[in-house]
Write a protein that holds these residues in place. Sequence first.
Motif, PDB file in Angstrom:
ATOM      1  N   TYR A 263       0.834  -1.202   0.000  1.00  0.00           N
ATOM      2  CA  TYR A 263       0.000   0.000   0.000  1.00  0.00           C
ATOM      3  C   TYR A 263       0.865   1.247   0.000  1.00  0.00           C
TER       4      TYR A 263
ATOM      5  N   LYS B  37     -14.788   0.557   1.534  1.00  0.00           N
ATOM      6  CA  LYS B  37     -14.687  -0.571   0.599  1.00  0.00           C
ATOM      7  C   LYS B  37     -13.683  -0.260  -0.502  1.00  0.00           C
ATOM      8  N   ILE B  38     -13.746   0.966  -1.001  1.00  0.00           N
ATOM      9  CA  ILE B  38     -12.788   1.379  -2.042  1.00  0.00           C
ATOM     10  C   ILE B  38     -11.387   1.452  -1.455  1.00  0.00           C
TER      11      ILE B  38
ATOM     12  N   ALA C 268     -10.110  -0.397   0.863  1.00  0.00           N
ATOM     13  CA  ALA C 268      -9.591  -1.766   0.942  1.00  0.00           C
ATOM     14  C   ALA C 268      -9.063  -2.222  -0.409  1.00  0.00           C
ATOM     15  N   LYS C 269      -9.746  -1.836  -1.489  1.00  0.00           N
ATOM     16  CA  LYS C 269      -9.287  -2.203  -2.832  1.00  0.00           C
ATOM     17  C   LYS C 269      -7.993  -1.483  -3.190  1.00  0.00           C
TER      18      LYS C 269
ATOM     19  N   GLN D  39      -5.135  -3.138  -1.529  1.00  0.00           N
ATOM     20  CA  GLN D  39      -4.805  -4.418  -2.153  1.00  0.00           C
ATOM     21  C   GLN D  39      -4.280  -4.251  -3.580  1.00  0.00           C
TER      22      GLN D  39
ATOM     23  N   GLN E 265      -6.007  -3.182  -6.112  1.00  0.00           N
ATOM     24  CA  GLN E 265      -7.049  -3.482  -7.087  1.00  0.00           C
ATOM     25  C   GLN E 265      -7.703  -2.224  -7.652  1.00  0.00           C
ATOM     26  N   GLU E 266      -7.504  -1.082  -6.990  1.00  0.00           N
ATOM     27  CA  GLU E 266      -8.097   0.181  -7.428  1.00  0.00           C
ATOM     28  C   GLU E 266      -7.075   1.296  -7.254  1.00  0.00           C
ATOM     29  N   THR E 267      -6.709   1.945  -8.345  1.00  0.00           N
ATOM     30  CA  THR E 267      -5.743   3.045  -8.262  1.00  0.00           C
ATOM     31  C   THR E 267      -6.244   4.322  -8.925  1.00  0.00           C
TER      32      THR E 267
END
Length: 290
Positions: free
Chosen positions: A101, A200-201, A203-204, A207, A209-211
Motif C-alpha cells: 500500500y 470498501k474502495i 480496501a481495494k 490491495q 485493485q483500485e488506483t
Amino acid sequence: MKLTIRKKRNITRLIRKITFITIVILMIFTLVASNEITHNQLSITAQPLNQCLSTDLLPCTDPSQETRLQPFIPNPELNNQQRFLSAIAKKLPTIPQPGTYEYILLRAYGAVFVNQDVGIKLPLKDIFANEQETQEFQSSLTMVHVDGTNDCYLQKSAADALNKARIQQHIPLKSGYGSGDCTRTFNTNLRFWHKYANDKILAKVQQGQETRILGLVAPPGTSQHLWGLAIDLRVSNKEQIKALNENGWFQTVENDVPHWTYVGLSKENLLLFGFNKKIVRGITYWITPL
C-alpha cells in the motif's frame, strides 16, 4: 641553604610559566579549532541546483564530501526508475516494497520526495495514521501565508515560489480563497475521502485493485496537502503554467487537474530525476517512474 631555597623558587616560577604557557596554547588552539569549524560550516552553501546539473558541472557533488546542503544529482547512466529511487532514498528512511500500500501511495504522491530545497521538510513516510501524527508533523513546519488568500498556508519555500508565480500571472485558487485548497488537516483529508469514496474502495486501493481513485482524492493520511507542499488552483492558460513551472510547481498526480505539487526543480531537471512526461487530454503531468 639559601642557594637551595633560591633554586626551589626558580623551579616553582619555571613550573608556573610552563603551566601558564600551556594553558594559553590550549586556549589558542581551542579558539582556532572552533573558528575553523565555524568557518567551514558557514562556507558550506547549497550551490544552485540548476548550475550543478549543467553538463560541465556534474562533478560538483563528491559523494565522499556530501553534506545535507549539497544538492543530489542522479547518475544519468541509470534508468528512470533507478534515478528516481536514488533521489528519494536521500529523503525516505525506508523505501516501500513494490506491491505494498505504501508503494502504491509513493507511486501516486511521491514526487515531492525528490525536492532538493533545503528549506522544506518532508515526512519520514508517505502516510499518517491519524490527526495526532499529522499535527505533530505540521507543527514542526515553517509555514507562510499565500498572498491574497484567506487562511491559506504552505511551507515557506513552497509559498514563496507560488507567490512569485502569482506575481507573474493571476492564478486563483480552485475554490476561491479558502484553506481547503492549501495545507489540510487529517480530518479535512478524511472528509474529502468520504465525499468521493468509502472504506470498501480503500480496501481495494490497499490491495492494489483500485488506483484510479487516487487521481480524484487521496486516502486518509496520504494527501500531499498534509505536507504543506500542494495546492489546488484554477489554471486555464499556458502563461499561468509557465509561471508555475518556472517556480518549481508541477502537476504530478495524473487526472487531478487542479492539483499542483511543489517539486522545486526546473522542467529540464525533472527528466534527470526520472520523471515521465505524460499528456492526458491536453494536460501535462510529470509522473513518478514507479
